[in-house]
Design a protein around this motif. Sequence first.
Motif, PDB file in Angstrom:
ATOM      1  N   THR A 167       0.818  -1.211   0.000  1.00  0.00           N
ATOM      2  CA  THR A 167       0.000   0.000   0.000  1.00  0.00           C
ATOM      3  C   THR A 167       0.854   1.264   0.000  1.00  0.00           C
ATOM      4  OG1 THR A 167      -0.193  -0.161   2.414  1.00  0.00           O
ATOM      5  CG2 THR A 167      -1.969  -1.107   1.097  1.00  0.00           C
ATOM      6  N   GLU A 168       1.956   1.270   0.752  1.00  0.00           N
ATOM      7  CA  GLU A 168       2.776   2.479   0.850  1.00  0.00           C
ATOM      8  C   GLU A 168       3.563   2.740  -0.421  1.00  0.00           C
ATOM      9  OE1 GLU A 168       4.158   5.945   2.139  1.00  0.00           O
ATOM     10  OE2 GLU A 168       2.687   4.721   3.230  1.00  0.00           O
ATOM     11  N   LEU A 169       4.009   1.695  -1.089  1.00  0.00           N
ATOM     12  CA  LEU A 169       4.850   1.878  -2.278  1.00  0.00           C
ATOM     13  C   LEU A 169       4.051   1.906  -3.577  1.00  0.00           C
ATOM     14  CD1 LEU A 169       7.852  -0.443  -1.370  1.00  0.00           C
ATOM     15  CD2 LEU A 169       7.622   2.028  -1.004  1.00  0.00           C
ATOM     16  N   LEU A 170       2.904   1.236  -3.611  1.00  0.00           N
ATOM     17  CA  LEU A 170       2.110   1.205  -4.839  1.00  0.00           C
ATOM     18  C   LEU A 170       0.982   2.224  -4.839  1.00  0.00           C
ATOM     19  CD1 LEU A 170       1.771  -2.658  -5.430  1.00  0.00           C
ATOM     20  CD2 LEU A 170       3.520  -1.087  -6.298  1.00  0.00           C
ATOM     21  N   ALA A 171       0.528   2.648  -3.661  1.00  0.00           N
ATOM     22  CA  ALA A 171      -0.580   3.610  -3.588  1.00  0.00           C
ATOM     23  C   ALA A 171      -0.332   4.600  -2.460  1.00  0.00           C
ATOM     24  CB  ALA A 171      -1.896   2.873  -3.397  1.00  0.00           C
ATOM     25  N   PRO A 172       0.765   5.356  -2.510  1.00  0.00           N
ATOM     26  CA  PRO A 172       1.071   6.287  -1.419  1.00  0.00           C
ATOM     27  C   PRO A 172      -0.020   7.337  -1.260  1.00  0.00           C
ATOM     28  CG  PRO A 172       2.440   6.725  -3.345  1.00  0.00           C
ATOM     29  CD  PRO A 172       1.750   5.434  -3.611  1.00  0.00           C
ATOM     30  N   GLY A 173      -0.374   7.591  -0.017  1.00  0.00           N
ATOM     31  CA  GLY A 173      -1.395   8.587   0.268  1.00  0.00           C
ATOM     32  C   GLY A 173      -2.809   8.052   0.209  1.00  0.00           C
ATOM     33  N   ARG A 174      -2.986   6.852  -0.289  1.00  0.00           N
ATOM     34  CA  ARG A 174      -4.329   6.279  -0.359  1.00  0.00           C
ATOM     35  C   ARG A 174      -4.661   5.604   0.967  1.00  0.00           C
ATOM     36  NH1 ARG A 174      -6.439   2.161  -5.091  1.00  0.00           N
ATOM     37  NH2 ARG A 174      -8.575   1.869  -4.299  1.00  0.00           N
ATOM     38  N   ASP A 193      -9.236  -3.721  -2.924  1.00  0.00           N
ATOM     39  CA  ASP A 193      -8.408  -2.585  -3.328  1.00  0.00           C
ATOM     40  C   ASP A 193      -6.939  -2.999  -3.458  1.00  0.00           C
ATOM     41  OD1 ASP A 193     -10.652  -0.986  -3.311  1.00  0.00           O
ATOM     42  OD2 ASP A 193     -10.252  -0.106  -1.338  1.00  0.00           O
ATOM     43  N   ILE A 194      -6.439  -3.778  -2.508  1.00  0.00           N
ATOM     44  CA  ILE A 194      -5.029  -4.183  -2.530  1.00  0.00           C
ATOM     45  C   ILE A 194      -4.763  -5.138  -3.691  1.00  0.00           C
ATOM     46  CG2 ILE A 194      -3.228  -5.397  -1.253  1.00  0.00           C
ATOM     47  CD1 ILE A 194      -4.558  -4.310   1.320  1.00  0.00           C
ATOM     48  N   VAL A 195      -5.675  -6.077  -3.934  1.00  0.00           N
ATOM     49  CA  VAL A 195      -5.512  -6.985  -5.068  1.00  0.00           C
ATOM     50  C   VAL A 195      -5.509  -6.213  -6.377  1.00  0.00           C
ATOM     51  CG1 VAL A 195      -6.633  -8.836  -6.379  1.00  0.00           C
ATOM     52  CG2 VAL A 195      -6.450  -9.001  -3.892  1.00  0.00           C
ATOM     53  N   ALA A 196      -6.392  -5.212  -6.507  1.00  0.00           N
ATOM     54  CA  ALA A 196      -6.474  -4.430  -7.741  1.00  0.00           C
ATOM     55  C   ALA A 196      -5.199  -3.640  -7.996  1.00  0.00           C
ATOM     56  CB  ALA A 196      -7.682  -3.493  -7.679  1.00  0.00           C
ATOM     57  N   LEU A 197      -4.681  -2.958  -6.977  1.00  0.00           N
ATOM     58  CA  LEU A 197      -3.483  -2.151  -7.209  1.00  0.00           C
ATOM     59  C   LEU A 197      -2.270  -3.053  -7.454  1.00  0.00           C
ATOM     60  CD1 LEU A 197      -1.396  -1.847  -4.485  1.00  0.00           C
ATOM     61  CD2 LEU A 197      -3.446  -0.737  -3.597  1.00  0.00           C
ATOM     62  N   THR A 198      -2.241  -4.220  -6.833  1.00  0.00           N
ATOM     63  CA  THR A 198      -1.140  -5.153  -7.072  1.00  0.00           C
ATOM     64  C   THR A 198      -1.197  -5.712  -8.478  1.00  0.00           C
ATOM     65  OG1 THR A 198      -1.134  -5.753  -4.726  1.00  0.00           O
ATOM     66  CG2 THR A 198      -0.022  -7.249  -6.222  1.00  0.00           C
ATOM     67  N   PRO A 205       7.929  -2.363 -14.774  1.00  0.00           N
ATOM     68  CA  PRO A 205       9.138  -2.791 -14.052  1.00  0.00           C
ATOM     69  C   PRO A 205       9.179  -2.247 -12.629  1.00  0.00           C
ATOM     70  CG  PRO A 205       9.698  -2.087 -16.275  1.00  0.00           C
ATOM     71  CD  PRO A 205       8.266  -1.713 -16.062  1.00  0.00           C
ATOM     72  N   ASP A 206       8.771  -0.965 -12.452  1.00  0.00           N
ATOM     73  CA  ASP A 206       8.744  -0.396 -11.105  1.00  0.00           C
ATOM     74  C   ASP A 206       7.800  -1.189 -10.204  1.00  0.00           C
ATOM     75  OD1 ASP A 206      10.307   1.505 -12.317  1.00  0.00           O
ATOM     76  OD2 ASP A 206       9.148   3.222 -11.598  1.00  0.00           O
ATOM     77  N   GLY A 207       6.628  -1.488 -10.743  1.00  0.00           N
ATOM     78  CA  GLY A 207       5.654  -2.229  -9.957  1.00  0.00           C
ATOM     79  C   GLY A 207       6.138  -3.617  -9.607  1.00  0.00           C
ATOM     80  N   ARG A 208       6.746  -4.308 -10.553  1.00  0.00           N
ATOM     81  CA  ARG A 208       7.225  -5.661 -10.290  1.00  0.00           C
ATOM     82  C   ARG A 208       8.331  -5.672  -9.238  1.00  0.00           C
ATOM     83  NH1 ARG A 208       6.230  -6.037 -15.897  1.00  0.00           N
ATOM     84  NH2 ARG A 208       8.411  -5.583 -16.428  1.00  0.00           N
ATOM     85  N   ALA A 209       9.193  -4.656  -9.275  1.00  0.00           N
ATOM     86  CA  ALA A 209      10.254  -4.586  -8.268  1.00  0.00           C
ATOM     87  C   ALA A 209       9.672  -4.383  -6.877  1.00  0.00           C
ATOM     88  CB  ALA A 209      11.221  -3.452  -8.618  1.00  0.00           C
ATOM     89  N   ARG A 210       8.720  -3.484  -6.776  1.00  0.00           N
ATOM     90  CA  ARG A 210       8.133  -3.204  -5.451  1.00  0.00           C
ATOM     91  C   ARG A 210       7.265  -4.359  -4.963  1.00  0.00           C
ATOM     92  NH1 ARG A 210       7.854   3.077  -7.214  1.00  0.00           N
ATOM     93  NH2 ARG A 210       9.562   3.776  -5.851  1.00  0.00           N
ATOM     94  N   ILE A 211       6.623  -5.054  -5.883  1.00  0.00           N
ATOM     95  CA  ILE A 211       5.876  -6.248  -5.491  1.00  0.00           C
ATOM     96  C   ILE A 211       6.835  -7.315  -4.975  1.00  0.00           C
ATOM     97  CG2 ILE A 211       4.537  -8.186  -6.412  1.00  0.00           C
ATOM     98  CD1 ILE A 211       3.123  -6.092  -8.215  1.00  0.00           C
ATOM     99  N   ALA A 212       7.993  -7.442  -5.601  1.00  0.00           N
ATOM    100  CA  ALA A 212       8.981  -8.421  -5.133  1.00  0.00           C
ATOM    101  C   ALA A 212       9.453  -8.089  -3.721  1.00  0.00           C
ATOM    102  CB  ALA A 212      10.167  -8.470  -6.084  1.00  0.00           C
ATOM    103  N   VAL A 238      -6.022 -10.486   4.045  1.00  0.00           N
ATOM    104  CA  VAL A 238      -6.751  -9.353   4.623  1.00  0.00           C
ATOM    105  C   VAL A 238      -8.026  -9.813   5.308  1.00  0.00           C
ATOM    106  CG1 VAL A 238      -7.783  -7.111   4.151  1.00  0.00           C
ATOM    107  CG2 VAL A 238      -5.772  -7.849   2.844  1.00  0.00           C
ATOM    108  N   THR A 239      -8.818 -10.611   4.618  1.00  0.00           N
ATOM    109  CA  THR A 239     -10.090 -11.038   5.206  1.00  0.00           C
ATOM    110  C   THR A 239      -9.858 -11.973   6.394  1.00  0.00           C
ATOM    111  OG1 THR A 239     -10.243 -12.813   3.558  1.00  0.00           O
ATOM    112  CG2 THR A 239     -11.355 -10.733   3.053  1.00  0.00           C
ATOM    113  N   GLY A 240      -8.797 -12.773   6.342  1.00  0.00           N
ATOM    114  CA  GLY A 240      -8.478 -13.625   7.481  1.00  0.00           C
ATOM    115  C   GLY A 240      -8.072 -12.823   8.699  1.00  0.00           C
TER     116      GLY A 240
END
Length: 412
Positions: A167-174, A193-198, A205-212, A238-240
């Motif tokens: 959340t902090e690296l893929l959607a900062p401020g959200r 929301d987290i599944v969608a942004l991921t 490439p930026d997203g894949r690095a931060r996901i890693a 999340v739901t768990g």
Amino acid sequence: MATILAVVAAAPGSPATAAPPAGEHRGTLTGGATWLGHIPARWNGTVLLFAHGFGPLRPQDAPSEQARELLLAEGYAMVGSSYSGPTMWALETALPDQRAALRAFEEVLGTPPRRTIAIGRSMGGLVSARQAHDPRGGIDGVLTTCGIVAGGLNLNNYQLDGLHALTELLAPGRDIPLVRYRDAAQAAQAAADIVALTTEAHATPDGRARIALAAALFNLSGDHFRAMTAGGALNRYVTGRQQIELSAGGNSAYNRGVDYRALLASSAHAAGVRALYREAGLDLRADLDRLTATADVTADPWAVADLRRSSMVAGPLRVPHLTMHTLVDELVPVEHVDWYGEHARHRPGMLRSVYVNATGHCVFQPAEDVAALHMLEHRLDHGRWPDLTGTGRFVRFNPPRLVGGLGEPGRL
């Protein structure tokens, strides 16, 4: 005392020593839980007490229908409870419910078992692992499969670390809540929301690095994390959590004060993260410092105390305990085994682990469940563990350290 709902009665006039009634048996316990048991045509004297995993509160007495058929053919009787809950994270009631189900089943058997072995799957692995340390006894040995043997506190903490990174690296401020969900609907929305942004971030490439990086905090590689996101595991993180919070009466996880540089440095996946950051031209140190600076989640002391009592293994290991895990498990990483082995109090020869060369949560073949059970029985009969390495998919393996576990780097 259990109320037996369905029992195949012995023939009139049968002696008290008659064979127990073969077939399926069900009952209801005083606490509201139900139980399910099966007795083979020719009982070998062993009862398997099965603890099911996180999910609907329905009784199960075997890992699968196929495994049940194999076990019945070998003469094992088996029983398991639904747990009385009230949430799917049923650690508050699971142990007493399992003990009560066993007592009810023994009444149906009509004779004390020669041996009782507890078997637990996933969350049920934590239930059975706690039985291995239970001073009240009643169990001769324990087999945990894909079990949460590092406990609920560790599970909540490292999953919080990974979610914080996403959340902090893929959607900062959200504003996407990670803890203290007011209800299941809020947790479901946060998960979506987290599944969608991921999913969207996978395209760059930026997203894949931060996901890693987030994946490493979940104790997974980036490739396995992408697969498990599509498979629904990220949603379940999340739901768990909402179910665990409901059970504990609050949030048990924290990341305020956690050093995210130290966390990544302790990960077996750190080199892959660094490589992806270099390819993307991103500053890994800056992202790690940002995660540390923005980590502000604190735990509710009462929730921590609740999970420490109900959802962590405590005290010395009292019976032989065998753990079985796949090499890659998106829901309960194999690193759980390393943390448990290091932190559980056990005498030499009491604890052993076997590993299956497979990817997925609890994706064992029925024959592997039976082989692990036989391995535990060999230890009970002969005082030593046989070696399954090289048999089928069983391999020798040394699990990595659990990133973000209590007492590990970054969360001391």
